[in-house]
Scaffold this motif. Structure first.
Motif, PDB file in Angstrom:
ATOM      1  N   GLN A  63       0.858  -1.185   0.000  1.00 33.83           N
ATOM      2  CA  GLN A  63       0.000   0.000   0.000  1.00 33.83           C
ATOM      3  C   GLN A  63       0.893   1.233   0.000  1.00 33.83           C
ATOM      4  N   ILE A  64       0.709   2.092  -0.980  1.00 30.22           N
ATOM      5  CA  ILE A  64       1.453   3.346  -1.073  1.00 30.22           C
ATOM      6  C   ILE A  64       0.574   4.427  -0.461  1.00 30.22           C
ATOM      7  N   SER A  65       1.069   5.046   0.622  1.00 25.84           N
ATOM      8  CA  SER A  65       0.297   6.019   1.397  1.00 25.84           C
ATOM      9  C   SER A  65       1.096   7.293   1.613  1.00 25.84           C
ATOM     10  N   THR A  75      -7.917   2.292   4.097  1.00 32.79           N
ATOM     11  CA  THR A  75      -7.329   1.210   3.305  1.00 32.79           C
ATOM     12  C   THR A  75      -6.424   0.341   4.162  1.00 32.79           C
ATOM     13  N   ARG A  76      -5.631   0.964   5.028  1.00 32.46           N
ATOM     14  CA  ARG A  76      -4.730   0.223   5.918  1.00 32.46           C
ATOM     15  C   ARG A  76      -5.525  -0.743   6.798  1.00 32.46           C
ATOM     16  N   PRO A 112      -4.544   6.448  -1.608  1.00 32.45           N
ATOM     17  CA  PRO A 112      -3.768   5.222  -1.550  1.00 32.45           C
ATOM     18  C   PRO A 112      -3.780   4.495  -2.892  1.00 32.45           C
ATOM     19  N   THR A 113      -2.703   3.819  -3.183  1.00 30.03           N
ATOM     20  CA  THR A 113      -2.629   2.869  -4.287  1.00 30.03           C
ATOM     21  C   THR A 113      -2.110   1.571  -3.696  1.00 30.03           C
ATOM     22  N   GLY A 128      -6.358   1.718  -7.357  1.00 34.02           N
ATOM     23  CA  GLY A 128      -6.251   3.123  -6.976  1.00 34.02           C
ATOM     24  C   GLY A 128      -7.426   3.487  -6.090  1.00 34.02           C
ATOM     25  N   GLY A 129      -7.166   4.066  -4.948  1.00 36.13           N
ATOM     26  CA  GLY A 129      -8.227   4.408  -4.006  1.00 36.13           C
ATOM     27  C   GLY A 129      -8.439   3.293  -3.002  1.00 36.13           C
ATOM     28  N   VAL A 130      -9.535   3.378  -2.279  1.00 35.38           N
ATOM     29  CA  VAL A 130      -9.867   2.367  -1.272  1.00 35.38           C
ATOM     30  C   VAL A 130     -10.434   1.142  -1.984  1.00 35.38           C
ATOM     31  N   PRO A 131      -9.766  -0.017  -1.849  1.00 37.47           N
ATOM     32  CA  PRO A 131     -10.244  -1.206  -2.556  1.00 37.47           C
ATOM     33  C   PRO A 131     -11.539  -1.743  -1.959  1.00 37.47           C
ATOM     34  N   ARG A 132     -12.266  -2.429  -2.783  1.00 37.47           N
ATOM     35  CA  ARG A 132     -13.441  -3.175  -2.316  1.00 37.47           C
ATOM     36  C   ARG A 132     -12.926  -4.573  -1.973  1.00 37.47           C
TER      37      ARG A 132
END
Length: 145
Positions: A63-65, A75-76, A112-113, A128-132
């Protein structure tokens, strides 16, 4: 009357752009076959990413933050929970606030990515963004035991 048309056009364009961004947020994008990060001209993985890879885990979610990114915290929490309850899945959060060259080398344009990597550094997918979580887990099933 012209001002009204300009206002209406601006509103329509804004709504269209917002809808497009919302639709793209959290979408899982599979990597092209055999992509090794970074995708630019055969360079090697940035050191923090290479150190994060676990040879024992079939999939490492990197996770790139950044420090002040609110969706990064969400996301984390989501990815940590997913990794805890899924065999073969590891999650690592890299804060690139003070290391923008890492994001640049990985081709990351937003936080986040999340990048799913195989133990050899091959990119499996990118979000890209908050994953589902359900969509992400479905996309990773082929790589997990």
């Amino acid at each position: 009357m012209t001002g009204m048309w300009v206002l209406l056009g601006t509103l329509v364009l804004g709504l269209a752009a917002g809808g497009l961004l919302t639709a793209r947020n959290g979408r899982v994008r599979p990597a092209p076959a055999g992509t090794v990060l970074p995708s630019a001209a055969g360079a090697t993985l940035p050191e923090p990413v290479a150190e994060a890879l676990d040879p024992a885990a079939p999939v490492t979610l990197v996770q790139i933050s950044t420090t002040f990114c609110a969706p990064c915290r969400q996301t984390r929490a989501l990815l940590s929970s997913l990794a805890e309850r899924t065999d073969g899945l590891r999650h690592v959060d890299l804060d690139v606030t003070d290391r923008p060259e890492v994001a640049r080398q990985l081709g990351v344009l937003r936080t986040p990515t999340t990048i799913a990597l195989a133990p050899d550094g091959r990119e499996l997918l990118r979000v890209g963004g908050v994953p589902r979580s359900s969509g992400l887990l479905d996309a990773l099933k082929a790589y997990l035991p």
